[in-house]
Scaffold this motif. Structure first.
Motif, mmCIF file in Angstrom:
data_model
loop_
_atom_site.group_PDB
_atom_site.id
_atom_site.type_symbol
_atom_site.label_atom_id
_atom_site.label_comp_id
_atom_site.label_asym_id
_atom_site.label_seq_id
_atom_site.Cartn_x
_atom_site.Cartn_y
_atom_site.Cartn_z
ATOM 1 N N MET A 1 0.824 -1.184 0.000
ATOM 2 C CA MET A 1 0.000 0.000 0.000
ATOM 3 C C MET A 1 0.873 1.255 0.000
ATOM 4 N N LYS A 2 2.004 1.190 0.692
ATOM 5 C CA LYS A 2 2.908 2.345 0.707
ATOM 6 C C LYS A 2 3.434 2.615 -0.695
ATOM 7 N N PHE A 3 3.804 1.564 -1.424
ATOM 8 C CA PHE A 3 4.299 1.751 -2.781
ATOM 9 C C PHE A 3 3.194 2.293 -3.676
ATOM 10 N N ILE A 4 1.988 1.788 -3.522
ATOM 11 C CA ILE A 4 0.860 2.276 -4.321
ATOM 12 C C ILE A 4 0.662 3.765 -4.066
ATOM 13 N N GLN A 5 0.743 4.165 -2.808
ATOM 14 C CA GLN A 5 0.592 5.584 -2.477
ATOM 15 C C GLN A 5 1.712 6.416 -3.108
ATOM 16 N N ALA A 6 2.933 5.920 -3.042
ATOM 17 C CA ALA A 6 4.063 6.639 -3.638
ATOM 18 C C ALA A 6 3.908 6.723 -5.157
ATOM 19 N N ALA A 7 3.463 5.639 -5.769
ATOM 20 C CA ALA A 7 3.293 5.625 -7.225
ATOM 21 C C ALA A 7 2.207 6.610 -7.663
ATOM 22 N N CYS A 27 -2.935 -23.630 0.664
ATOM 23 C CA CYS A 27 -2.413 -22.327 1.108
ATOM 24 C C CYS A 27 -3.320 -21.229 0.558
ATOM 25 N N ARG A 28 -4.257 -20.820 1.379
ATOM 26 C CA ARG A 28 -5.220 -19.793 0.977
ATOM 27 C C ARG A 28 -5.051 -18.518 1.799
ATOM 28 N N THR A 29 -3.859 -18.272 2.295
ATOM 29 C CA THR A 29 -3.636 -17.082 3.112
ATOM 30 C C THR A 29 -3.884 -15.797 2.320
ATOM 31 N N PHE A 30 -3.706 -15.844 1.008
ATOM 32 C CA PHE A 30 -3.995 -14.679 0.170
ATOM 33 C C PHE A 30 -5.428 -14.198 0.393
ATOM 34 N N ASP A 31 -6.354 -15.133 0.519
ATOM 35 C CA ASP A 31 -7.767 -14.781 0.671
ATOM 36 C C ASP A 31 -8.024 -13.903 1.885
ATOM 37 N N SER A 32 -7.302 -14.155 2.957
ATOM 38 C CA SER A 32 -7.538 -13.387 4.176
ATOM 39 C C SER A 32 -6.513 -12.280 4.397
ATOM 40 N N ALA A 33 -5.423 -12.313 3.660
ATOM 41 C CA ALA A 33 -4.365 -11.348 3.921
ATOM 42 C C ALA A 33 -4.233 -10.261 2.848
ATOM 43 N N MET A 34 -4.417 -10.611 1.582
ATOM 44 C CA MET A 34 -4.131 -9.660 0.509
ATOM 45 C C MET A 34 -5.292 -9.418 -0.457
ATOM 46 N N ALA A 35 -6.260 -10.297 -0.465
ATOM 47 C CA ALA A 35 -7.308 -10.238 -1.487
ATOM 48 C C ALA A 35 -8.062 -8.904 -1.488
ATOM 49 N N GLU A 36 -8.421 -8.428 -0.331
ATOM 50 C CA GLU A 36 -9.195 -7.180 -0.284
ATOM 51 C C GLU A 36 -8.398 -6.022 -0.864
ATOM 52 N N CYS A 37 -7.146 -5.927 -0.490
ATOM 53 C CA CYS A 37 -6.284 -4.866 -1.024
ATOM 54 C C CYS A 37 -6.165 -4.990 -2.546
ATOM 55 N N CYS A 38 -5.931 -6.197 -3.024
ATOM 56 C CA CYS A 38 -5.793 -6.413 -4.466
ATOM 57 C C CYS A 38 -7.087 -6.064 -5.193
ATOM 58 N N HIS A 39 -8.200 -6.419 -4.610
ATOM 59 C CA HIS A 39 -9.494 -6.087 -5.222
ATOM 60 C C HIS A 39 -9.668 -4.567 -5.306
ATOM 61 N N GLN A 40 -9.425 -3.889 -4.210
ATOM 62 C CA GLN A 40 -9.611 -2.432 -4.162
ATOM 63 C C GLN A 40 -8.670 -1.695 -5.108
ATOM 64 N N GLU A 41 -7.474 -2.247 -5.299
ATOM 65 C CA GLU A 41 -6.456 -1.577 -6.108
ATOM 66 C C GLU A 41 -6.336 -2.151 -7.522
ATOM 67 N N SER A 42 -7.230 -3.087 -7.881
ATOM 68 C CA SER A 42 -7.214 -3.730 -9.211
ATOM 69 C C SER A 42 -5.860 -4.381 -9.513
ATOM 70 N N ASN A 122 -10.852 -18.096 -8.759
ATOM 71 C CA ASN A 122 -10.742 -16.867 -7.978
ATOM 72 C C ASN A 122 -10.666 -15.693 -8.962
ATOM 73 N N PRO A 123 -11.571 -14.734 -8.868
ATOM 74 C CA PRO A 123 -11.593 -13.638 -9.846
ATOM 75 C C PRO A 123 -10.352 -12.751 -9.821
ATOM 76 N N LEU A 124 -9.564 -12.822 -8.771
ATOM 77 C CA LEU A 124 -8.342 -12.017 -8.711
ATOM 78 C C LEU A 124 -7.144 -12.700 -9.366
ATOM 79 N N VAL A 125 -7.279 -13.978 -9.664
ATOM 80 C CA VAL A 125 -6.164 -14.728 -10.249
ATOM 81 C C VAL A 125 -6.075 -14.434 -11.746
ATOM 82 N N ALA A 126 -4.931 -13.909 -12.153
ATOM 83 C CA ALA A 126 -4.676 -13.652 -13.574
ATOM 84 C C ALA A 126 -4.082 -14.883 -14.238
ATOM 85 N N SER A 127 -3.288 -15.635 -13.464
ATOM 86 C CA SER A 127 -2.648 -16.826 -14.015
ATOM 87 C C SER A 127 -2.148 -17.697 -12.871
#
Length: 169
Positions: A1-7, A27-42, A122-127
């Motif tokens: 998030m800090k890098f996104i803000q700087a960018a 290993c589904r830690t992405f779902d609870s740790a990063m998914a929301e951020c990735c969704h919000q930031e595309s 998962n809709p956030l998975v590109a590949s």
């Protein structure tokens, strides 16, 4: 998030468009740790190790411990991250993997198809970033890309996950 803000402040900074994290039935830690951020930031996920280094193919659960040229056997003692995350002596991880293998069998799916189809839904998975050392393995993954998991299968996956949440974080 800090890098996104700087960018956002500096036009010369590139925009983050994807990140690469481990993501699989085990290993589904992405779902609870990063998914929301990735969704919000595309930001898309490049899901690596969708087969949990081959564990979800079932090959390591044979009496012989899998083929001699399988990654765990070929590089035994030389790949500390993989061996610690996917430790074959971890009873919880083994139990979870076996549940997913049984689920695939119950629904007439190849275990690779179940694992890859789960990741790709998962809709956030590109590949999905996977390793294939033989052409038939690549073909199994390509076949898996055509699978749409039913709500019944997803419900069973979620039940297994609730009993064995992220045994390979």
């Amino acid at each position: 998030m800090k890098f996104i803000q700087a960018a956002e402040k500096f036009a010369s900074y590139p925009k983050i468009v994807s990140l690469q994290n481990s993501y699989s039935l085990l290993c589904r830690t992405f779902d609870s740790a990063m998914a929301e951020c990735c969704h919000q930031e595309s930001i898309s996920l490049l899901a690596y190790s969708p087969l949990a280094m081959g564990l979800l193919s079932g090959k390591y659960f044979s009496p012989s411990g899998g083929p001699e040229d399988a990654r765990f056997n070929l590089f035994k003692g030389k790949y500390s991250e993989g061996e610690s995350r996917y430790n074959l002596s971890n009873k919880v991880m083994q139990a979870a993997a076996k549940e997913y293998l049984n689920l695939a069998k119950t629904y007439g799916l190849h275990p690779v198809s179940l694992a890859i189809a789960f990741v790709l839904r998962n809709p956030l998975v590109a590949s999905a970033v996977f390793g294939a050392t033989k052409s038939w393995q690549l073909q199994e993954v390509l076949n898996a890309c055509k699978i749409n998991l039913t709500s019944e299968v997803i419900e069973e996956i979620d039940k297994i996950h609730s009993r064995f949440p992220n045994p390979c974080p």
